[in-house]
Design a protein around this motif. Sequence first.
Motif, mmCIF file in Angstrom:
data_model
loop_
_atom_site.group_PDB
_atom_site.id
_atom_site.type_symbol
_atom_site.label_atom_id
_atom_site.label_comp_id
_atom_site.label_asym_id
_atom_site.label_seq_id
_atom_site.Cartn_x
_atom_site.Cartn_y
_atom_site.Cartn_z
ATOM 1 N N LYS A 1 -52.114 -48.070 0.474
ATOM 2 C CA LYS A 1 -50.702 -47.942 0.126
ATOM 3 C C LYS A 1 -50.011 -46.926 1.048
ATOM 4 N N THR B 1 -39.472 -40.467 2.018
ATOM 5 C CA THR B 1 -40.462 -40.941 1.029
ATOM 6 C C THR B 1 -41.125 -42.241 1.456
ATOM 7 N N LYS B 2 -40.431 -43.079 2.193
ATOM 8 C CA LYS B 2 -40.931 -44.378 2.659
ATOM 9 C C LYS B 2 -41.054 -45.375 1.509
ATOM 10 N N VAL B 3 -40.741 -46.616 1.835
ATOM 11 C CA VAL B 3 -41.012 -47.700 0.891
ATOM 12 C C VAL B 3 -41.816 -48.768 1.621
ATOM 13 N N ASP B 4 -42.480 -49.594 0.848
ATOM 14 C CA ASP B 4 -43.188 -50.733 1.425
ATOM 15 C C ASP B 4 -42.143 -51.783 1.774
ATOM 16 N N ILE B 5 -41.771 -51.778 3.061
ATOM 17 C CA ILE B 5 -40.615 -52.547 3.495
ATOM 18 C C ILE B 5 -40.863 -54.047 3.355
ATOM 19 N N ARG C 1 -49.601 -48.475 4.534
ATOM 20 C CA ARG C 1 -48.506 -49.448 4.608
ATOM 21 C C ARG C 1 -47.175 -48.755 4.904
ATOM 22 N N ALA C 2 -46.971 -47.613 4.255
ATOM 23 C CA ALA C 2 -45.691 -46.923 4.404
ATOM 24 C C ALA C 2 -45.662 -45.985 5.608
ATOM 25 N N ASN C 3 -46.798 -45.403 5.947
ATOM 26 C CA ASN C 3 -46.783 -44.295 6.913
ATOM 27 C C ASN C 3 -47.591 -44.524 8.192
#
Lengths: 333, 138
Positions: B52, A228-232, B55-57
């Motif tokens: 957004k 899912t990924k998060v904004d690290i 940023r994640a991908n």
Amino acid sequence: MKILFPLIAVIVLVLVALAGVDGAHLQTLFGIYIPYAALAVFLVGIVLRVIGWARSPVPFRIPTTCGQQKTLPWIKADNLESPHNTLGVIGRMALEVFFFRSLFRNLKADYDENRTGNELTYGSAKWLWAAGLAFHWSFLFIFLRHLRFFSEPIFFFVPFLETMDGLLQIGVPRLFMTDLVILAAVTFLFARRIVSPQVRYISLPADFFPLFLILAIALSGIFMRYITKVDIVSVKAFTMSLVSFNPTLPKGIGSVFYVHIFLVSTLFAYFPFSKLVHMAGVFLSPTRNLANNSRAKRHINPWNPDVKVHTYAEYEDEFRDVMKAAGLPLEKE
Amino acid sequence: MYDAGKIIIGLIVFLGFATFPIWHDGGKAVSAPEPEITAYAKKIGHCVEPEKWMRANHMQLLDHWRDAAVREDKRVYVSSTGEEYDISLQNTCLRCHSNKEKFCDRCHQFAGVHELYCWDCHLESKEMKKWAATDESF
């Protein structure tokens, strides 16, 4: 039932976090108060457990030994298997803590009517040792890797660990080997408790719960990193705000993150009250941490009552005149 | 308490390690870094995909672009909004995110994501300029 109950407990924990964050919008509770409280319970709980153990006297030397005790100078002593001084104890403890030396001696009892003629046989059984070692080392690596979220600038050893862990350069973001190893090891440790009837019989809900909890923690972490990924960057800004006691909730972080945090908080809070406290307990195991020096040094039982003794010399002093008058032999005239 | 000396030393070591990040970074206020983009980027106002998502991908997009351009010779990327982009780090990405230090490195250092191999093959813009200035045949 004893498997189902802890499984349901972990599922409920996940649902509580999801409902709390997605439904009730209790981000402050799940992101700030619960982690702080869990850490406090963990630290205070471990300290109290250790002090509790330390208050119990260990009147005798009870190390379990499997080597030659120190004796005459021409007999070679084994200072690791039967330590006679502090250095030997430290070496033995280090091997125990880092390599699970006593588990390496794990044996499997087998009873094969056909093959051995009704004899009980013992064989080497290294699987538990191997899986235990893989699990604990992976967990340590993963724990230390997470310090990148709790230090700025990042501790010097963290990049090195990440390089080693991601050495295979599989995929983007890079696959960490420990992520796979911990899943495999926890799965083995779980399967072991189910497959073997004897181990299954002695397994308790308290044995399954930590396995399910750690599995859920690993899965939620893996989910965030690879799927899912998060904004690290927001996550780190948040964790650093926790470290500096100026907590600021991140914006737009998915609920998986809160599930992960809540499960880790549960693990921390559960730690001092469960079998997991063997992390501290291994250092206070009298069968491991005592030197086998009973023959060289006198150890006095601390709860020995103060016995009033009356030695023969004192007896003779007291009754000398009477004894002499009666013609009894005296040691001292 | 028995062996109080050893126990207390052990507990202090444990507490010291367990709370080490607090001693190390306790009073410091750390805020998330702000990556810088070019004036051209501000004029356009959007990336190839929503911010957004990027940023994640972005790492997966870059990986995908690398494979598409280098291995499959595909040079056109159709974004989720239906726009077409030239698959090129140097010409598409770096046009807006021109400064590695002020764009990539800020977040990557902060989050401890250091294992990039973009720059094993690609030149970051400053180096490219230097190379162009010194090498006459360029």
